[in-house]
Scaffold this motif. Structure first.
Motif, PDB file in Angstrom:
ATOM      1  N   ALA B  49       0.735  -1.189  -0.260  1.00 23.14           N
ATOM      2  CA  ALA B  49       0.100   0.533  -0.082  1.00 23.14           C
ATOM      3  C   ALA B  49       0.699   1.094  -0.092  1.00 23.14           C
ATOM      4  O   ALA B  49       0.610   2.260  -0.816  1.00 23.14           O
ATOM      5  N   ALA B  52       2.427   1.486  -3.301  1.00 24.01           N
ATOM      6  CA  ALA B  52       1.174   2.292  -4.549  1.00 24.01           C
ATOM      7  C   ALA B  52       0.890   3.756  -4.251  1.00 24.01           C
ATOM      8  O   ALA B  52       0.351   4.350  -4.835  1.00 24.01           O
ATOM      9  N   GLU B  53       1.047   3.683  -3.468  1.00 22.32           N
ATOM     10  CA  GLU B  53       0.444   5.164  -2.613  1.00 22.32           C
ATOM     11  C   GLU B  53       1.361   6.325  -2.851  1.00 22.32           C
ATOM     12  O   GLU B  53       1.315   7.153  -3.571  1.00 22.32           O
ATOM     13  N   HIS B  58      -2.730   2.464  -7.377  1.00 20.49           N
ATOM     14  CA  HIS B  58      -3.442   1.345  -6.697  1.00 20.49           C
ATOM     15  C   HIS B  58      -3.919   0.358  -6.976  1.00 20.49           C
ATOM     16  O   HIS B  58      -4.587   0.256  -8.475  1.00 20.49           O
ATOM     17  N   PRO B  59      -3.457  -1.022  -6.487  1.00 14.95           N
ATOM     18  CA  PRO B  59      -4.303  -2.132  -6.840  1.00 14.95           C
ATOM     19  C   PRO B  59      -5.654  -2.063  -6.791  1.00 14.95           C
ATOM     20  O   PRO B  59      -6.691  -1.573  -5.870  1.00 14.95           O
ATOM     21  N   GLU B  60      -7.004  -3.358  -7.171  1.00  9.89           N
ATOM     22  CA  GLU B  60      -7.772  -3.489  -6.798  1.00  9.89           C
ATOM     23  C   GLU B  60      -7.467  -5.191  -6.112  1.00  9.89           C
ATOM     24  O   GLU B  60      -6.507  -5.875  -6.826  1.00  9.89           O
ATOM     25  N   TRP B  61      -7.767  -5.324  -5.007  1.00  7.18           N
ATOM     26  CA  TRP B  61      -7.370  -6.403  -3.664  1.00  7.18           C
ATOM     27  C   TRP B  61      -8.024  -6.950  -2.818  1.00  7.18           C
ATOM     28  O   TRP B  61      -9.093  -6.368  -2.291  1.00  7.18           O
TER      29      TRP B  61
END
Lengths: 100, 100
Positions: B49, B52-53, B58-61
């Protein structure tokens, strides 16, 4: 071990935890939390993860950017138990703390 | 803005990031990570996270106890871009760091 709540007990418990509903097709309860952004959404998840780990009762959850979809059920009991209600209540309290 | 990779470029990139595959029915890549327990799974998510930030990508998880299912795609580009490959690579590196 936590016992599966009766339909009536579950319905009554859901009345006390805003926006949690029965998950269609499963003996589970669910809620979709929507935050301001990823920072808030993952902040919520982090706080909830600590509570879940302490309870030794964990959510099924999906995060896409600012949204967190949560499903709660007690695997060992084959349905919704007091543990799920407790975790749902804790998640609502945590979500309220976010400034957005 | 990141540009959507061609089928050929995506295939080549996937060759370099173990266990990531095309997501059926979508222009996206995915991987299911399995850890020892919730502590490890959420630890992985927390580190990912932060990456990603920082990337602003950002992921879908979805997390269920020790499992983390990840789907990556670049919404603005309508498909897989270099950003997804970069985040996938970072996630593999983070997962390798877990002791389990």
């Amino acid at each position: 071990m936590a016992e599966r709540l009766t339909t009536e007990a579950r319905k009554q418990a859901l009345g006390g935890i805003p926006d949690w509903t029965e998950v269609s097709g499963r003996d589970a309860i669910g809620k979709t939390f929507v935050f301001k952004d990823f920072n808030e959404a993952f902040g919520f998840m982090t706080r909830a993860a600590l509570v879940a780990e302490k309870m030794d009762h964990h959510p099924e959850w999906r995060n896409v950017y600012k949204t967190v979809e949560v499903v709660l059920s007690t695997h060992d009991a084959g349905g919704v138990t007091a543990l799920d209600i407790e975790l749902a209540r804790a998640m609502n309290a945590i979500a309220k703390l976010t400034p957005g």
